[in-house]
Design a protein around this motif. Structure first.
Motif, PDB file in Angstrom:
ATOM      1  N   ALA A   3       8.114  46.479   0.364  1.00  0.00           N
ATOM      2  CA  ALA A   3       6.954  46.514  -0.520  1.00  0.00           C
ATOM      3  C   ALA A   3       5.865  45.591   0.020  1.00  0.00           C
ATOM      4  CB  ALA A   3       7.371  46.078  -1.917  1.00  0.00           C
ATOM      5  N   ARG A   4       4.620  45.925  -0.277  1.00  0.00           N
ATOM      6  CA  ARG A   4       3.494  45.133   0.219  1.00  0.00           C
ATOM      7  C   ARG A   4       2.780  44.460  -0.933  1.00  0.00           C
ATOM      8  NH1 ARG A   4       0.254  48.139   4.787  1.00  0.00           N
ATOM      9  NH2 ARG A   4      -0.557  46.053   4.859  1.00  0.00           N
ATOM     10  N   ILE A   5       2.249  43.284  -0.692  1.00  0.00           N
ATOM     11  CA  ILE A   5       1.432  42.581  -1.660  1.00  0.00           C
ATOM     12  C   ILE A   5      -0.013  42.787  -1.236  1.00  0.00           C
ATOM     13  CG2 ILE A   5       0.819  40.338  -2.593  1.00  0.00           C
ATOM     14  CD1 ILE A   5       3.711  39.506  -2.118  1.00  0.00           C
ATOM     15  N   THR A   6      -0.825  43.257  -2.158  1.00  0.00           N
ATOM     16  CA  THR A   6      -2.195  43.602  -1.847  1.00  0.00           C
ATOM     17  C   THR A   6      -3.147  42.692  -2.607  1.00  0.00           C
ATOM     18  OG1 THR A   6      -1.492  45.897  -1.659  1.00  0.00           O
ATOM     19  CG2 THR A   6      -3.853  45.495  -1.801  1.00  0.00           C
ATOM     20  N   ALA A   7      -4.081  42.068  -1.895  1.00  0.00           N
ATOM     21  CA  ALA A   7      -5.098  41.236  -2.539  1.00  0.00           C
ATOM     22  C   ALA A   7      -6.182  42.120  -3.120  1.00  0.00           C
ATOM     23  CB  ALA A   7      -5.706  40.267  -1.522  1.00  0.00           C
ATOM     24  N   TRP A   8      -6.598  41.804  -4.342  1.00  0.00           N
ATOM     25  CA  TRP A   8      -7.639  42.577  -5.000  1.00  0.00           C
ATOM     26  C   TRP A   8      -8.832  41.665  -5.189  1.00  0.00           C
ATOM     27  CZ3 TRP A   8      -8.573  42.950 -10.723  1.00  0.00           C
ATOM     28  CH2 TRP A   8      -9.551  43.905 -11.006  1.00  0.00           C
ATOM     29  N   ARG A   9      -9.977  42.030  -4.620  1.00  0.00           N
ATOM     30  CA  ARG A   9     -11.191  41.221  -4.689  1.00  0.00           C
ATOM     31  C   ARG A   9     -12.309  42.055  -5.296  1.00  0.00           C
ATOM     32  NH1 ARG A   9     -11.027  38.251   1.171  1.00  0.00           N
ATOM     33  NH2 ARG A   9      -9.015  37.306   0.860  1.00  0.00           N
ATOM     34  N   PRO A  10     -12.380  42.071  -6.630  1.00  0.00           N
ATOM     35  CA  PRO A  10     -13.411  42.894  -7.271  1.00  0.00           C
ATOM     36  C   PRO A  10     -14.807  42.424  -6.898  1.00  0.00           C
ATOM     37  CG  PRO A  10     -12.338  41.484  -8.873  1.00  0.00           C
ATOM     38  CD  PRO A  10     -11.608  41.309  -7.576  1.00  0.00           C
ATOM     39  N   LEU A  11     -15.641  43.360  -6.591  1.00  0.00           N
ATOM     40  CA  LEU A  11     -17.058  43.140  -6.297  1.00  0.00           C
ATOM     41  C   LEU A  11     -17.320  42.289  -5.057  1.00  0.00           C
ATOM     42  CD1 LEU A  11     -18.287  42.474  -9.937  1.00  0.00           C
ATOM     43  CD2 LEU A  11     -18.282  44.635  -8.726  1.00  0.00           C
ATOM     44  N   GLN A  12     -16.281  42.007  -4.257  1.00  0.00           N
ATOM     45  CA  GLN A  12     -16.467  41.158  -3.075  1.00  0.00           C
ATOM     46  C   GLN A  12     -17.495  41.757  -2.108  1.00  0.00           C
ATOM     47  OE1 GLN A  12     -15.002  38.249  -2.939  1.00  0.00           O
ATOM     48  NE2 GLN A  12     -15.879  37.658  -1.013  1.00  0.00           N
ATOM     49  N   ASP A  13     -17.431  43.076  -1.874  1.00  0.00           N
ATOM     50  CA  ASP A  13     -18.372  43.715  -0.961  1.00  0.00           C
ATOM     51  C   ASP A  13     -19.799  43.653  -1.484  1.00  0.00           C
ATOM     52  OD1 ASP A  13     -16.366  44.309   0.802  1.00  0.00           O
ATOM     53  OD2 ASP A  13     -16.066  46.337   0.047  1.00  0.00           O
ATOM     54  N   ILE A  14     -19.961  43.796  -2.780  1.00  0.00           N
ATOM     55  CA  ILE A  14     -21.313  43.746  -3.366  1.00  0.00           C
ATOM     56  C   ILE A  14     -21.920  42.364  -3.164  1.00  0.00           C
ATOM     57  CG2 ILE A  14     -22.607  43.841  -5.537  1.00  0.00           C
ATOM     58  CD1 ILE A  14     -20.653  46.050  -6.408  1.00  0.00           C
ATOM     59  N   PHE A  15     -21.137  41.307  -3.418  1.00  0.00           N
ATOM     60  CA  PHE A  15     -21.654  39.950  -3.244  1.00  0.00           C
ATOM     61  C   PHE A  15     -21.966  39.662  -1.779  1.00  0.00           C
ATOM     62  CE2 PHE A  15     -19.213  38.979  -7.264  1.00  0.00           C
ATOM     63  CZ  PHE A  15     -20.350  38.927  -8.053  1.00  0.00           C
ATOM     64  N   SER A  16     -21.112  40.135  -0.879  1.00  0.00           N
ATOM     65  CA  SER A  16     -21.371  39.923   0.546  1.00  0.00           C
ATOM     66  C   SER A  16     -22.654  40.617   0.976  1.00  0.00           C
ATOM     67  CB  SER A  16     -20.212  40.461   1.382  1.00  0.00           C
ATOM     68  OG  SER A  16     -19.045  39.756   1.113  1.00  0.00           O
ATOM     69  N   THR A  17     -22.860  41.846   0.503  1.00  0.00           N
ATOM     70  CA  THR A  17     -24.080  42.586   0.832  1.00  0.00           C
ATOM     71  C   THR A  17     -25.306  41.876   0.266  1.00  0.00           C
ATOM     72  OG1 THR A  17     -22.829  44.647   0.818  1.00  0.00           O
ATOM     73  CG2 THR A  17     -25.220  44.832   0.649  1.00  0.00           C
ATOM     74  N   ARG A  18     -25.201  41.401  -0.955  1.00  0.00           N
ATOM     75  CA  ARG A  18     -26.320  40.694  -1.573  1.00  0.00           C
ATOM     76  C   ARG A  18     -26.681  39.433  -0.792  1.00  0.00           C
ATOM     77  NH1 ARG A  18     -25.567  37.046  -6.236  1.00  0.00           N
ATOM     78  NH2 ARG A  18     -26.881  35.553  -5.234  1.00  0.00           N
ATOM     79  N   ARG A  19     -25.667  38.664  -0.374  1.00  0.00           N
ATOM     80  CA  ARG A  19     -25.934  37.442   0.401  1.00  0.00           C
ATOM     81  C   ARG A  19     -26.604  37.778   1.734  1.00  0.00           C
ATOM     82  NH1 ARG A  19     -21.017  35.766  -1.971  1.00  0.00           N
ATOM     83  NH2 ARG A  19     -19.807  36.570  -0.232  1.00  0.00           N
ATOM     84  N   GLU A  20     -26.170  38.854   2.368  1.00  0.00           N
ATOM     85  CA  GLU A  20     -26.758  39.252   3.650  1.00  0.00           C
ATOM     86  C   GLU A  20     -28.211  39.681   3.467  1.00  0.00           C
ATOM     87  OE1 GLU A  20     -27.026  39.856   7.719  1.00  0.00           O
ATOM     88  OE2 GLU A  20     -25.594  38.739   6.521  1.00  0.00           O
ATOM     89  N   ILE A  21     -28.491  40.443   2.421  1.00  0.00           N
ATOM     90  CA  ILE A  21     -29.887  40.857   2.146  1.00  0.00           C
ATOM     91  C   ILE A  21     -30.747  39.639   1.840  1.00  0.00           C
ATOM     92  CG2 ILE A  21     -31.352  42.105   0.494  1.00  0.00           C
ATOM     93  CD1 ILE A  21     -29.107  44.239   0.387  1.00  0.00           C
ATOM     94  N   ASP A  22     -30.217  38.698   1.036  1.00  0.00           N
ATOM     95  CA  ASP A  22     -30.954  37.458   0.745  1.00  0.00           C
ATOM     96  C   ASP A  22     -31.270  36.698   2.026  1.00  0.00           C
ATOM     97  OD1 ASP A  22     -30.939  37.965  -1.956  1.00  0.00           O
ATOM     98  OD2 ASP A  22     -29.304  36.561  -2.411  1.00  0.00           O
ATOM     99  N   ARG A  23     -30.298  36.613   2.930  1.00  0.00           N
ATOM    100  CA  ARG A  23     -30.504  35.896   4.191  1.00  0.00           C
ATOM    101  C   ARG A  23     -31.590  36.561   5.023  1.00  0.00           C
ATOM    102  NH1 ARG A  23     -29.596  36.316   9.236  1.00  0.00           N
ATOM    103  NH2 ARG A  23     -28.471  38.277   9.041  1.00  0.00           N
ATOM    104  N   ILE A  24     -31.587  37.899   5.088  1.00  0.00           N
ATOM    105  CA  ILE A  24     -32.590  38.628   5.858  1.00  0.00           C
ATOM    106  C   ILE A  24     -33.987  38.372   5.299  1.00  0.00           C
ATOM    107  CG2 ILE A  24     -33.439  40.944   6.421  1.00  0.00           C
ATOM    108  CD1 ILE A  24     -30.442  41.789   6.613  1.00  0.00           C
ATOM    109  N   PHE A  25     -34.131  38.463   3.969  1.00  0.00           N
ATOM    110  CA  PHE A  25     -35.435  38.222   3.352  1.00  0.00           C
ATOM    111  C   PHE A  25     -35.881  36.768   3.525  1.00  0.00           C
ATOM    112  CE2 PHE A  25     -34.903  42.305   1.363  1.00  0.00           C
ATOM    113  CZ  PHE A  25     -36.209  42.763   1.226  1.00  0.00           C
ATOM    114  N   ASP A  26     -34.948  35.828   3.381  1.00  0.00           N
ATOM    115  CA  ASP A  26     -35.304  34.423   3.570  1.00  0.00           C
ATOM    116  C   ASP A  26     -35.794  34.163   4.997  1.00  0.00           C
ATOM    117  OD1 ASP A  26     -34.749  33.790   0.990  1.00  0.00           O
ATOM    118  OD2 ASP A  26     -32.776  32.919   1.413  1.00  0.00           O
TER     119      ASP A  26
END
Length: 150
Positions: free
Chosen positions: A2-25
């Protein structure tokens, strides 16, 4: 196995938002200008160790105590939640920069069926939250006598 799976809700959305913020800054401000970290989303890193008789979770929660974190289990999902509070500091002289992460977090792990979820143990020491989940004991093979049929 059996495998243990990490669940990271909305992690991709936050990463994308931080990257867009960095580009605009970088586009609208001088790239050498330091910007204080204002993003309060963070997630403590977790190591998962699968041993012969149990599974261990080790989460880095620096500056937090056992009262700051909560461990729960619902329908074979292990949930680790908490909040790392900011240390307020008045700085009127000179420049002030805060790069340490803070805020609420939640980590969830789907557990395999071979664990005894009623016997979970958790402790917090030196900024590391340790959780131990025992495995179901394997039944030893035993001989079954074969009788002559009637």
């Amino acid at each position: 196995m059996a495998r243990i799976t990490a669940w990271r809700p909305l992690q991709d959305i936050f990463s994308t938002r931080r990257e867009i913020d960095r580009i605009f800054d970088n586009f609208f401000h001088n790239q050498s200008e330091a910007r204080p970290a204002t993003d309060s989303t963070w997630s403590p890193p977790v190591d998962v160790v699968d041993s012969e008789d149990h599974v261990e979770f080790h989460a880095e929660v620096p500056g937090m105590t056992e009262d700051d974190v909560k461990v729960s289990i619902t329908e074979n999902v292990l949930n680790i939640t908490g909040e790392k509070k900011t240390e307020s500091e008045d700085s009127k002289d000179g420049y002030h920069l805060s790069e340490r992460s803070h805020g609420q977090f939640q980590r969830s792990f789907t557990l395999p069926g071979n664990l005894v979820t009623e016997d979970i143990a958790a402790s917090c020491k030196n900024g590391v939250l340790s959780i131990s989940v025992p495995k179901v004991k394997k039944e030893e093979a035993r001989q079954i006598p074969v009788n002559a049929g009637k």
